[in-house]
Design an enzyme around this catalytic site. Sequence first.
Site, short mmCIF file in Angstrom:
data_model
loop_
_atom_site.label_atom_id
_atom_site.label_comp_id
_atom_site.label_asym_id
_atom_site.label_seq_id
_atom_site.Cartn_x
_atom_site.Cartn_y
_atom_site.Cartn_z
N SER A 1 45.55 -53.75 3.41
CA SER A 1 43.98 -53.61 4.56
C SER A 1 43.21 -55.06 4.40
CB SER A 1 43.17 -52.59 3.63
OG SER A 1 44.06 -51.07 3.77
N LYS B 1 49.70 -39.77 10.10
CA LYS B 1 50.17 -40.71 9.37
C LYS B 1 51.26 -42.11 10.16
CE LYS B 1 46.79 -41.39 6.69
NZ LYS B 1 45.34 -42.82 6.90
N ARG C 1 53.32 -37.03 7.30
CA ARG C 1 53.82 -37.08 5.82
C ARG C 1 54.52 -35.90 4.72
NH1 ARG C 1 51.24 -42.32 4.46
NH2 ARG C 1 52.58 -44.14 5.30
N GLY D 1 48.69 -49.15 11.90
CA GLY D 1 46.96 -48.88 12.86
C GLY D 1 46.01 -49.16 12.17
N SER E 1 37.67 -41.54 8.35
CA SER E 1 39.05 -43.18 8.01
C SER E 1 38.34 -44.03 7.67
CB SER E 1 39.37 -42.11 9.64
OG SER E 1 40.27 -43.52 9.60
N GLN F 1 39.72 -46.76 9.14
CA GLN F 1 40.34 -46.80 10.14
C GLN F 1 39.11 -47.05 10.94
OE1 GLN F 1 44.33 -46.23 11.62
NE2 GLN F 1 44.60 -47.58 9.71
N ASP G 1 47.58 -42.77 1.25
CA ASP G 1 48.43 -43.25 1.08
C ASP G 1 49.22 -42.90 -0.23
OD1 ASP G 1 47.67 -44.00 3.79
OD2 ASP G 1 47.31 -46.12 2.90
C1 S3P Z 1 43.82 -48.14 6.27
C2 S3P Z 1 43.40 -46.34 6.09
C3 S3P Z 1 43.92 -45.37 5.71
C4 S3P Z 1 45.14 -45.92 5.28
C5 S3P Z 1 45.95 -47.02 6.09
C6 S3P Z 1 44.70 -48.51 6.29
C7 S3P Z 1 42.25 -48.98 6.76
O1 S3P Z 1 43.95 -45.19 7.52
O2 S3P Z 1 45.96 -44.40 5.56
O3 S3P Z 1 46.37 -47.34 5.60
O4 S3P Z 1 42.99 -50.67 6.47
O5 S3P Z 1 41.52 -49.11 6.93
P1 S3P Z 1 42.79 -44.10 8.14
O6 S3P Z 1 41.58 -45.04 8.08
O7 S3P Z 1 43.94 -43.17 9.37
O8 S3P Z 1 42.40 -42.62 6.90
#
Ligand code: S3P
Length: 436
Positions: A31, A350, A354, A102, A175, A177, A323
């Site tokens: 991240s 995911k 999962r 993602g 989330s 992200q 995760d």
């Molecule tokens: C992440 C946020 C998480 C995580 C992903 C990395 C990030 O996803 O599962 O592996 O770097 O912001 P979500 O925002 O969909 O929960």
Amino acid sequence: MDKKGDFMVLKKLQTSIRGLSGEIEIPGDKSISHRSVMFGSIAYGETRITNFLPGEDCLSTISCFRKLGVTIEERDKEIIIIGKGFEGLNEPKEVLDVGNSGTTIRLLLGILAGRPFFASLIGDESIGKRPMTRVTVPLAKMGAEIDGRKNGSYTPIAIRGGILSPIQYQLPVASAQVKSSLILAALQAEGESTITEPSITRDHTERMIRKFGGIINKHHNIMKVNGGQKLTGTNIHVPGDISSAAFFLVAGAIVPNSEIVLKNVGLNPTRTGIIEVLKNMCADLSIKQSSDASFEPIGDIIMRTSSLKGTVIEGDLIPKLIDEIPIIALLATQAEGITIIKNAEELKVKETNRIDTVVGELKKLGAEIEATNDGMVIHGKSKLIGGTVSSHGDHRIGMMLAIAALLCENEVNLERPEAIAVSYPNFFHHLNILTQ
Ligand code: S3P
């Protein structure tokens, strides 16, 4: 371990004399690696990144920003970026391919929402199944023109950014992200945006803004961001990824006669749910926190074989370990009693579903585990037998199964092991060091 054709043969570790031992340096956080390239690209001046994760996902981020015209070089294990601000990004001549990532696509859409040009984005088969409306809908509300397959829900996605209005937005799902995508758009909007998350999620974007000289006001789960800020390039040292360390933390806990040291692990409190769970399950671990915690806290973790008890994992703890659930499920198979994981429906969207892949593959190895609508129920302690299993192209499922193989009575044939390179390219090398 042998490699045969498309699958890998993994053998039980003979633990009668000793189990896992030694120490490893955990590779850079995925991240934080993504964000360091993104912020370096939208800041002014030079950014130097050390301990960058050379996993496939983070390499996809570098490749997309190069296509947007950013100079990114790799010299002596350092990533050097020459940023020219948001304005320095140019209309890409090629499609931006995010591979399996993602984080790349969702955060990149937030950046592109404010850029006055056209871009098209694709990814692999797994990305093609992951929901994008969670970012495309609020970004369109701010003023970006976005379309994609099934009314903008899935890749391929096309975006034409432009002048953005600020947004007052309550995230429907916890989330990081989505939060980060909106913060990156808000940095380009005309005025102040307010973003509220339902539970606290990883805060690397907020920390990164401050590290690059920007301002974000955060009060619990509410963030206020002003548009028009100028960020300045900086030096980033990426801490080890606790989500990668998690595989060896669990290995150290469940393999008899083990004692291992995991060096320089990121200990950001929004990511340490796995440590809370290990402690609740009575694991024998100790942490030596390093003194410099100004950007992201770091420490060494010592893990020993443990007598584990089942637990309940739910609520606000879920985003702090989302995760790690695949490897926690394996941990729970080796704990006395029942472990219940609930409120984790996000697992379904995911890299794979999962809930299905964890339950399906662990069952094949002999575990007593049942899927529920929002998680799983695991009965321990169960004997793992072995057999043929698959990562389903999901890095974290592949690593969980490779750790499970250490305990299986018979051989494990792991199909699609190459997925592991997405987040931990030297995983098997580290496994070798600890099993020597
Ligand atoms: C992440 C946020 C998480 C995580 C992903 C990395 C990030 O996803 O599962 O592996 O770097 O912001 P979500 O925002 O969909 O929960």
